[in-house]
Design a protein around this motif. Sequence first.
Motif, PDB file in Angstrom:
ATOM      1  N   LYS A   1       0.823  -1.215   0.000  1.00  0.00           N
ATOM      2  CA  LYS A   1       0.000   0.000   0.000  1.00  0.00           C
ATOM      3  C   LYS A   1       0.856   1.265   0.000  1.00  0.00           C
ATOM      4  CE  LYS A   1      -2.392  -0.640   3.767  1.00  0.00           C
ATOM      5  NZ  LYS A   1      -3.465  -0.507   4.779  1.00  0.00           N
ATOM      6  N   ASP A   2       0.175   2.384  -0.196  1.00  0.00           N
ATOM      7  CA  ASP A   2       0.758   3.727  -0.035  1.00  0.00           C
ATOM      8  C   ASP A   2       1.965   3.965  -0.936  1.00  0.00           C
ATOM      9  OD1 ASP A   2      -1.163   4.183   1.960  1.00  0.00           O
ATOM     10  OD2 ASP A   2       0.155   3.368   3.512  1.00  0.00           O
TER      11      ASP A   2
ATOM     12  N   GLN B   1      -5.621   4.529  -4.480  1.00  0.00           N
ATOM     13  CA  GLN B   1      -5.927   5.028  -3.145  1.00  0.00           C
ATOM     14  C   GLN B   1      -6.276   6.517  -3.191  1.00  0.00           C
ATOM     15  OE1 GLN B   1      -2.261   2.519  -1.327  1.00  0.00           O
ATOM     16  NE2 GLN B   1      -3.138   3.987   0.078  1.00  0.00           N
TER      17      GLN B   1
ATOM     18  N   PHE C   1      -1.687   8.030  -4.603  1.00  0.00           N
ATOM     19  CA  PHE C   1      -1.128   6.796  -4.057  1.00  0.00           C
ATOM     20  C   PHE C   1      -1.898   5.614  -4.627  1.00  0.00           C
ATOM     21  CE2 PHE C   1      -0.053  10.045  -0.988  1.00  0.00           C
ATOM     22  CZ  PHE C   1       1.241   9.715  -0.619  1.00  0.00           C
TER      23      PHE C   1
ATOM     24  N   THR D   1      -2.072   0.967  -4.551  1.00  0.00           N
ATOM     25  CA  THR D   1      -1.679  -0.319  -3.981  1.00  0.00           C
ATOM     26  C   THR D   1      -1.431  -1.295  -5.116  1.00  0.00           C
ATOM     27  OG1 THR D   1      -2.982  -0.020  -1.957  1.00  0.00           O
ATOM     28  CG2 THR D   1      -2.418  -2.278  -2.566  1.00  0.00           C
TER      29      THR D   1
END
Length: 365
Positions: free
Chosen positions: A48-49, A110, A126, A128
């Motif tokens: 993620k991120d 995201q 962002f 994932t």
Amino acid sequence: MHNLPYNGRTALLVFAPMRQITRFAAVFAASLALAGTALAQSPVYSVKDLPIDKTAPSAAEATNQGRAEARVIGAQRLIDRLTLPEDRSAARQPIDAATVARSYRSVQSQGEKSSSVAGGIRATGFVTWSYREAEVRAYLDSLGVPYVDSQAGLAMVVPVAAAGVDPAQWGAQWTATVNGQIAGKSDDTVLTPYIGSIESWNRRPAWSEVQEELTRVRADHGVIAEAYQQGPQYYVRLVDMRTNIPTPDIGVAGPFVSLQSAQAGAVTELERAWKAASIVRGSGATNLTLVAAFNDIQEWVKIRKGLETSRLVRQLNIESLSTVGADISFAYSGRPDQLAADLRSKGVDLSGSEGSWMLRVSAPQ
């Protein structure tokens, strides 16, 4: 010869009334079917991120270029997540993040946006990225790099402020605002999934003091994250709150320049400790025969699921089964303490000694 559970009590699979067998088997099969669906994609292989910040003639080009770069960054983070630095250094050849990046499964936004800037369209945000487990494992195996991709049980991290640290500021690093309500910050993709406690302390609490919240968030166990300051730098001492483990002290993370980086570093240290304790080197296997004891079908399903999803267990065989116990045999890799830790992460306790091993569902800790 195998010992039937509990001194030769009649094995359900052999002699129990057909109606009871059918009911037991039907519930068991349904439970395993649901479990299998949930395990289809491991969250460990999602990163993620991952930041995007690219400028191109069009929004589509900027987004695609940004996602492509993020995919390689994510691959490197995945490599670091699954392996230890010393094993990466000892690889037959350097691990190539770009090769891992080609084993991608999917991408999820995201929150991305585009805007007009000098030179074109700028895409930021962002994403994932998820990667194909089998391909990543095969690549690491080809380089002779040991890895860990099984997760520890969900931990509730309890922030404790020690020398030089404000409890409210340290506690804020482990919480987030969700729909106007304070909730524990969490991440279920790391090797050591966690949820932060919404309470912060200026001393180490007893397990009984956090039991209610731990039960509410459905965490497997609690971990104290005790932050303290030495000069301008921060450190975090991590302690497992369970009473049934041989070594509760997990480690000390630091130094860090801020409490924000200390929070991220504490999670990284939890992962490092889990890998160091769990990684298996060598290809040998040990045979084990034991008894699984349970009170109901839910406990039996949890025990069997724990064995079937353990990365260490192979050749699982149910010798006999009754409504309260089962004789089980299997082979496992690694040391007995590694097997115990791996099963404990799945809510199953392995206890006993040579010739007298037993499995039970873990009691609340």
